[in-house]
Write an enzyme that holds these catalytic residues in place. Structure first.
Site, PDB file in Angstrom:
ATOM      1  N   GLU A  38       0.832  -1.208   0.000  1.00  0.00           N
ATOM      2  CA  GLU A  38       0.000   0.000   0.000  1.00  0.00           C
ATOM      3  C   GLU A  38       0.865   1.256   0.000  1.00  0.00           C
ATOM      4  O   GLU A  38       1.434   1.640   1.019  1.00  0.00           O
ATOM      5  CB  GLU A  38      -0.933   0.000   1.222  1.00  0.00           C
ATOM      6  CG  GLU A  38      -1.867  -1.187   1.285  1.00  0.00           C
ATOM      7  CD  GLU A  38      -2.849  -1.241   0.129  1.00  0.00           C
ATOM      8  OE1 GLU A  38      -3.198  -0.172  -0.427  1.00  0.00           O
ATOM      9  OE2 GLU A  38      -3.274  -2.353  -0.222  1.00  0.00           O
ATOM     10  N   GLU A  79      -6.329   4.182   7.454  1.00  0.00           N
ATOM     11  CA  GLU A  79      -5.705   3.714   6.214  1.00  0.00           C
ATOM     12  C   GLU A  79      -5.668   2.187   6.162  1.00  0.00           C
ATOM     13  O   GLU A  79      -5.914   1.584   5.122  1.00  0.00           O
ATOM     14  CB  GLU A  79      -4.294   4.282   6.048  1.00  0.00           C
ATOM     15  CG  GLU A  79      -3.625   3.865   4.761  1.00  0.00           C
ATOM     16  CD  GLU A  79      -4.408   4.265   3.514  1.00  0.00           C
ATOM     17  OE1 GLU A  79      -4.583   3.398   2.622  1.00  0.00           O
ATOM     18  OE2 GLU A  79      -4.852   5.422   3.418  1.00  0.00           O
ATOM     19  N   GLU A  86     -10.708  -2.354   0.688  1.00  0.00           N
ATOM     20  CA  GLU A  86     -10.423  -2.409  -0.748  1.00  0.00           C
ATOM     21  C   GLU A  86     -10.011  -3.809  -1.176  1.00  0.00           C
ATOM     22  O   GLU A  86     -10.430  -4.298  -2.228  1.00  0.00           O
ATOM     23  CB  GLU A  86      -9.336  -1.406  -1.116  1.00  0.00           C
ATOM     24  CG  GLU A  86      -9.808   0.029  -1.100  1.00  0.00           C
ATOM     25  CD  GLU A  86      -8.725   1.018  -1.498  1.00  0.00           C
ATOM     26  OE1 GLU A  86      -7.549   0.614  -1.651  1.00  0.00           O
ATOM     27  OE2 GLU A  86      -9.063   2.201  -1.660  1.00  0.00           O
TER      28      GLU A  86
END
Length: 138
Positions: A38, A79, A86
């Site tokens: 990420e 996050e 996601e």
């Protein structure tokens, strides 16, 4: 409803002290995966490193460090949750779907709000002290 008819995942922990160490291992794997895969997580870590550096120069009192650290943690937690959501959405289907987009957008909005909270905390706590330390304000 007594829950006795609820299915139990084969992956669900059974408890005990060993569970704590396994959970720690899973958590560390999650942090490593976030760092590896990420880019937003890595960018936020870089931003946090800059914030910490400036806060060190500003010589914040302990209570203000607590507020700043909580704000930084809020960014990282949101996050991580955004990235997890996601990944799940992409695992279910890579096809475009309005609900998938909505879920991703809402999770992204949570990150934006957490970043706004960190920015506010930084502006209120760090900038004035930094300006004094640097001789920009008396």
């Amino acid at each position: 409803m007594d829950g006795s008819s609820s299915p139990v995942s084969a992956f669900k922990s059974r408890g005990g002290v060993a569970r704590i160490f396994k959970a720690l291992g899973y958590s560390l794997s999650g942090l490593a995966a976030a760092f590896r895969f990420e880019s937003a997580f890595r960018q936020e870590l870089l931003l946090i490193a800059v914030v910490v550096g400036l806060a060190l120069v500003a010589k914040l009192p302990a209570i203000e460090w607590v507020m700043l650290v909580l704000s930084m943690g809020f960014v990282l937690v949101t996050e991580l949750l955004n990235s997890a959501l996601e990944a799940v959405v992409d695992r279910v289907s890579l096809e475009r779907h309005p609900l998938s987009g909505r879920a991703k957008d809402i999770a992204s909005a949570a990150v934006l709000i957490s970043m706004g909270c960190l920015a506010f905390t930084f502006i209120v706590l760090v900038l004035p002290r930094l300006a004094v330390v640097l001789g920009l304000l008396k």
